[in-house]
Every structure is written in structure tokens, then in C-alpha cells.
Write an enzyme that holds these catalytic residues in place. Structure first.
Site, PDB file in Angstrom:
ATOM      1  CG  ASN A  11      -1.727   1.264   1.375  1.00 41.27           C
ATOM      2  OD1 ASN A  11      -1.770   2.093   0.453  1.00 41.27           O
ATOM      3  ND2 ASN A  11      -2.375   1.427   2.511  1.00 41.27           N
ATOM      4  CE  LYS A  13      -0.216   3.131   4.923  1.00 42.21           C
ATOM      5  NZ  LYS A  13       0.005   3.238   6.391  1.00 42.21           N
ATOM      6  CG  HIS A 101      -5.763   1.852   5.553  1.00 41.53           C
ATOM      7  ND1 HIS A 101      -5.288   2.742   6.479  1.00 41.53           N
ATOM      8  CD2 HIS A 101      -4.734   1.017   5.299  1.00 41.53           C
ATOM      9  CE1 HIS A 101      -4.038   2.499   6.754  1.00 41.53           C
ATOM     10  NE2 HIS A 101      -3.670   1.435   6.071  1.00 41.53           N
ATOM     11  CD  GLU A 103      -2.716   5.364   7.010  1.00 46.13           C
ATOM     12  OE1 GLU A 103      -1.718   5.010   7.647  1.00 46.13           O
ATOM     13  OE2 GLU A 103      -2.790   5.298   5.760  1.00 46.13           O
ATOM     14  CD  GLU A 173      -3.393  -2.437   7.409  1.00 40.08           C
ATOM     15  OE1 GLU A 173      -4.008  -1.367   7.286  1.00 40.08           O
ATOM     16  OE2 GLU A 173      -2.363  -2.696   6.781  1.00 40.08           O
ATOM     17  N   GLY A 179       2.927   2.220  10.911  1.00 38.27           N
ATOM     18  CA  GLY A 179       3.891   3.309  10.799  1.00 38.27           C
ATOM     19  C   GLY A 179       4.687   3.576  12.048  1.00 38.27           C
ATOM     20  CB  SER A 219       5.558  -1.992  11.967  1.00 34.68           C
ATOM     21  OG  SER A 219       5.238  -0.637  12.262  1.00 34.68           O
TER      22      SER A 219
HETATM   23  O1  LIG Z   1      -1.639  -0.494   4.633  1.00 29.00           O
HETATM   24  C1  LIG Z   1      -0.584  -0.669   5.256  1.00 29.00           C
HETATM   25  C2  LIG Z   1      -0.586  -0.488   6.717  1.00 29.00           C
HETATM   26  O2  LIG Z   1      -1.148   0.759   7.027  1.00 29.00           O
HETATM   27  C3  LIG Z   1       0.775  -0.683   7.341  1.00 29.00           C
HETATM   28  O3  LIG Z   1       1.600   0.406   7.100  1.00 29.00           O
HETATM   29  P1  LIG Z   1       3.139   0.274   7.623  1.00 29.00           P
HETATM   30  O4  LIG Z   1       3.703  -0.991   7.001  1.00 29.00           O
HETATM   31  O5  LIG Z   1       3.828   1.526   7.116  1.00 29.00           O
HETATM   32  O6  LIG Z   1       3.094   0.184   9.128  1.00 29.00           O
END
Ligand SMILES: O=C[C@H](O)COP(=O)(O)O
Length: 261
Positions: A11, A13, A101, A103, A173, A179, A219
Site C-alpha cells: 500500500n 498510500k 483502512h 487512515e 491492521e 507506521g 510495521s
Molecule cells: O496499509 C498498510 C498499513 O497501514 C501498514 O503500514 P506500515 O507498514 O507503514 O506500518
């Protein structure tokens, strides 16, 4: 016993313009040996602005990875400024669409009903939802992670048929792991992923639940993915930050099944 093909989805983002996206996909594709794709499905979820470029590259070079979007409108078309419809994503060759998600739930106030409407929109256009659920730190510290994630799952599956749900991908998640570098322990991931699968069995059937892929995200890195994916009810990873670096992401993918890149 259902055989669930592992899935690693990156992802991106709100990162990488379409030129940077092309370069990343090329490097990932050239880094992973073809034999890898027999064992693991690899997907990237770029920003909307990159999708046409990624489609052209994947189709033109017949790359084995697939791709999708990070969101979808619940509407079909019309006066919805800024929305992107399922039909538009299907036309761009998207396989997957991430829905719910944290976010989006937090920054765009997407309640379960909105998430549910997006899941149904995805199915109307032949897109496979990657349905994201997961708790915040305060819920985890209260020990209510299973109830919270299962409630989000069931809210998202309102009026979704068994035929549709059989193809869904779930992604657990925990928000406190996104993050932060604070990855969930394999046991934490297994606990909730197993509970999500059990909830599917109760709502639909044990057979359906056994066939659905449940991912972990939060993460995930090349160094920690193997022990997480080794868990009985974890079938891959939804990767954020680590998906933006081709070498890290390709190594993460390879480590998922112990194939050296
Ligand atoms: O969509 C992915 C998740 O939000 C995990 O993000 P991350 O690997 O940066 O912690």
C-alpha cells in the site's frame, strides 16, 4: 483443507508520482524470480494518479504482479467531486481495492456503514475488496481487540452474500502498529486473524472461512514477515512503508516463503 495462496500487497498510500511508480514496479518485477509468483501473489496499491501508468507497464511487459486501488466510491457516477468509481477502477485493470483502512476511517470519518457500501460497490464492478480492520491502542490495552475487529468485519459484510464474501481478503491492521515500527507479535496477529476467520465461519460457513485469505499489516518488514506469515491463520501481509523500497519489498516478498530474491 483449503489451500490459500499467500498474498503480499504493498500500500503506497500518498507516495510516489506516476513516474516514480513505474520505476518501483519495474525494479520489483525484475528483482523477484518468476518461480516466486507461483507461491505468492504480489500486489501493489498505488495512488489513483499512478494506476494508468502501472496498468500500461504491467500489461505491456506482461508482469506477474497485480495491482489495485486504495479506496473506491460507494457511488456509481455523478456529482461526487473527488470520488473514483468502481467502474473506473475496473477499466484500469484493478484486481483489488483496499477498503476501510484506518487512515480512511479516521481521516475521512468512514463509519462501518460507509465501509459496507464501498465493499458492495467493489463487488458490483468485479473488484476484490481488501477489507481493513483493527483496533487502536486504547482498545488493545483494554483487551477488546477481538470484539472491535470482529464488529468492524460484520459491519462491513452487511448484505454481502456468501458468493461475494468467498473472494474477500481481510487485513488485520492494529492502528498502534501502523507506521510505528511496533509490529504485532506473531501471537497477536494470529489471535485476531483467527478470530476473524471464526467470525466468517459463523456468519457464512466453515468452508468459506477456510478459503478466505487474512493478512496482517502494521510495521511489516523483510526481517519480521516470515514469523508472522508462519501463523496458521495469517495468509500474507499488507505492507506500507516497506513497500516503497523495491529491494526491501522484494526481499519481504521472498522471505514470505523463504525464497531468496
Ligand atoms: O496499509 C498498510 C498499513 O497501514 C501498514 O503500514 P506500515 O507498514 O507503514 O506500518
Amino acid at each position: 483443507m483449503a489451500v490459500r495462496k499467500l498474498l503480499v500487497a504493498g500500500n503506497w498510500k500518498m507516495n510516489l508520482n506516476h513516474l516514480e511508480g513505474i520505476a518501483l514496479v519495474q525494479k520489483i518485477a525484475f528483482t523477484l524470480p518468476d518461480k516466486y509468483f507461483d507461491k505468492v501473489e504480489v500486489a501493489v496499491l498505488p495512488p489513483f494518479t499512478d494506476l494508468r501508468s502501472v496498468q500500461t507497464l504491467v500489461d505491456g511487459d506482461k508482469l506477474k504482479l497485480v495491482y489495485g486501488a486504495q479506496d473506491v466510491s460507494p457511488h456509481e457516477s455523478g456529482a461526487y467531486t473527488g470520488d473514483i468509481s468502481g467502474s473506473m477502477l475496473a477499466k484500469l485493470g484493478c484486481t483489488y481495492v483496499a477498503i476501510g483502512h484506518s487512515e480512511r476511517r479516521d481521516n475521512h470519518y468512514e463509519a462501518d456503514a460507509v465501509v459496507n457500501s464501498k465493499v458492495k460497490a467493489a463487488y458490483r464492478h468485479g473488484l476484490t475488496p481488501i477489507l481493513c480492520v483493527g483496533e487502536g491502542l486504547e482498545v488493545r490495552e483494554a483487551g477488546n481487540q477481538i470484539e472491535h475487529s470482529v464488529s468492524q468485519l460484520l459491519g462491513a459484510l452487511e448484505d454481502v452474500t456468501a458468493e461475494q464474501a468467498a473472494s474477500i481478503v481481510l487485513a488485520y491492521e492494529p492502528i498502534w502498529a501502523i507506521g510505528t515500527g511496533r509490529v504485532a507479535t506473531p501471537a497477536d496477529a494470529q489471535e485476531v486473524c483467527g478470530a476473524l476467520r471464526a467470525a466468517l465461519a459463523t456468519k457464512y460457513s466453515a468452508e468459506l472461512a477456510e478459503g478466505v485469505r487474512v493478512l496482517y499489516g502494521g510495521s511489516v518488514k523483510a526481517a519480521n514477515v516470515a514469523e508472522i506469515v508462519a501463523q496458521a491463520d495469517v495468509d500474507g501481509a499488507l505492507v506500507g512503508g516497506a513497500s516503497l523500497d523495491a529491494t526491501e519489498f522484494a526481499t519481504l516478498c521472498a522471505n514470505t516463503v523463504g525464497i531468496l530474491a
